[in-house]
Design an enzyme around this catalytic site. Sequence first.
Site, PDB file in Angstrom:
ATOM      1  N   HIS A 202       2.591  -1.098  -0.137  1.00 49.52           N
ATOM      2  CA  HIS A 202       1.169  -1.194   0.665  1.00 49.52           C
ATOM      3  C   HIS A 202       0.331  -2.514   0.304  1.00 49.52           C
ATOM      4  O   HIS A 202       0.205  -2.808  -0.952  1.00 49.52           O
ATOM      5  CB  HIS A 202       0.453  -0.149   0.289  1.00 49.52           C
ATOM      6  CG  HIS A 202       0.849   1.373   0.615  1.00 49.52           C
ATOM      7  ND1 HIS A 202       1.848   1.828   0.130  1.00 49.52           N
ATOM      8  CD2 HIS A 202       0.215   2.261   1.507  1.00 49.52           C
ATOM      9  CE1 HIS A 202       2.066   3.068   0.832  1.00 49.52           C
ATOM     10  NE2 HIS A 202       1.218   3.203   1.473  1.00 49.52           N
ATOM     11  N   ALA A 243      -4.930   9.468   4.454  1.00 47.50           N
ATOM     12  CA  ALA A 243      -3.822   8.553   4.172  1.00 47.50           C
ATOM     13  C   ALA A 243      -4.050   7.252   4.700  1.00 47.50           C
ATOM     14  O   ALA A 243      -4.989   6.722   5.173  1.00 47.50           O
ATOM     15  CB  ALA A 243      -2.669   9.500   4.688  1.00 47.50           C
ATOM     16  N   HIS A 244      -2.816   6.591   4.344  1.00 47.59           N
ATOM     17  CA  HIS A 244      -2.985   4.860   4.714  1.00 47.59           C
ATOM     18  C   HIS A 244      -2.919   4.887   6.395  1.00 47.59           C
ATOM     19  O   HIS A 244      -2.475   5.597   6.914  1.00 47.59           O
ATOM     20  CB  HIS A 244      -1.692   4.257   4.152  1.00 47.59           C
ATOM     21  CG  HIS A 244      -0.234   5.109   4.299  1.00 47.59           C
ATOM     22  ND1 HIS A 244       0.748   5.248   3.757  1.00 47.59           N
ATOM     23  CD2 HIS A 244       0.107   5.660   5.504  1.00 47.59           C
ATOM     24  CE1 HIS A 244       1.776   5.830   4.263  1.00 47.59           C
ATOM     25  NE2 HIS A 244       1.401   6.034   5.556  1.00 47.59           N
ATOM     26  N   ASN A 245      -3.561   3.973   6.693  1.00 44.24           N
ATOM     27  CA  ASN A 245      -3.825   3.300   8.037  1.00 44.24           C
ATOM     28  C   ASN A 245      -4.512   4.474   9.096  1.00 44.24           C
ATOM     29  O   ASN A 245      -4.692   4.161  10.097  1.00 44.24           O
ATOM     30  CB  ASN A 245      -2.456   3.099   8.564  1.00 44.24           C
ATOM     31  CG  ASN A 245      -1.918   1.747   7.877  1.00 44.24           C
ATOM     32  OD1 ASN A 245      -1.040   1.935   6.997  1.00 44.24           O
ATOM     33  ND2 ASN A 245      -2.311   0.773   8.606  1.00 44.24           N
TER      34      ASN A 245
END
Length: 332
Positions: A202, A243-245
């Site tokens: 990431h 979570a991511h994004n």
Amino acid sequence: MRKIKFSQIKNTLQSNKIDVQSNIDFDSIFFDIQPLSEATINDLSFFTNPKFLSDLKSCKAKACIISEKFRNYLPSNCKPIIVDDPYLVLAYLIELFHDEIIKSNGLISSNAIIDKSAKIHKNVQINSYACIKNHTEIHENVIIDSNSQIGPNVTIGKNCIIHCNVSIANCIIKDNCEIKPGAKIGYAGFGFEEKTKKKIIHIGNVIIENNCTIGSNTTIDRAVFENTKIGEYSQIDNLVQIAHNVSIGKHAIIAAQVGIAGSTYIGDFVKIGGQAGVSGHLIIGNNVTIAAKSGVTKNINDNKVVAGFPAKDIKEWKRDIIQAKKKNDIKY
């Protein structure tokens, strides 16, 4: 707690553009603000929920913050303070009576660890055993409480409060935010190639806009690329996983134990009830309400209210529950 004159109450509300109607003497003194069932003859109380109508009728307070609609339910001993939004007024007046706003004392503990590259602005308070890592900038009037780790690659805006045992990296936090104890922000998310389990590095970050609150033990993962975003005035409860994004719009209200999977877009003024789950790569529109324990697996259009698993329009969900009861003769 401090004693407050009615003149102070009225001035506080009017300074925040809140209209007040009452015939209470300006010099009348209130000892405290208390719930209807606890208030005594020198207290101020408030009425915000019709469920407590019986308590209102027997209230012993000197006065009550109340809307015009319910004023006639007050006993004769309790004078009305008429406002349009009693709950908003309550928020201002608790602050007035108890004055528990936390402000920086501008002191940096000798036990704090601060990297030479970190930039610390005026009147920043850093408590014992906090660690400020490289490429970090902390702006005016910020408080960093004990045992928190800030950095690398972090910018914290003015007037923020970072409570104890918080970890923040790869993140921009703008002005007037509060991060509660144990929150983890800006670390790698749950990303890997499924067959080989090769981890996906990431390299993005997290952006938290102005006036947000992040609850205790909540986790906000950094993006794989670009940003994970939290919009201004959003209020995120304890034990939430983002979570991511993920991108969350302004004025979101997200209750405890919600999980939001990666790359989901959530619009403005969304409310998500406790323990709801939202799948990844979805679009949730503006003004959407997701009931507690719902499981969202599809996109949701603007202004919808959904419930159940899989989440559906709440009216349809209620019909299904009623039909199931009739079919199976279930008694609740």
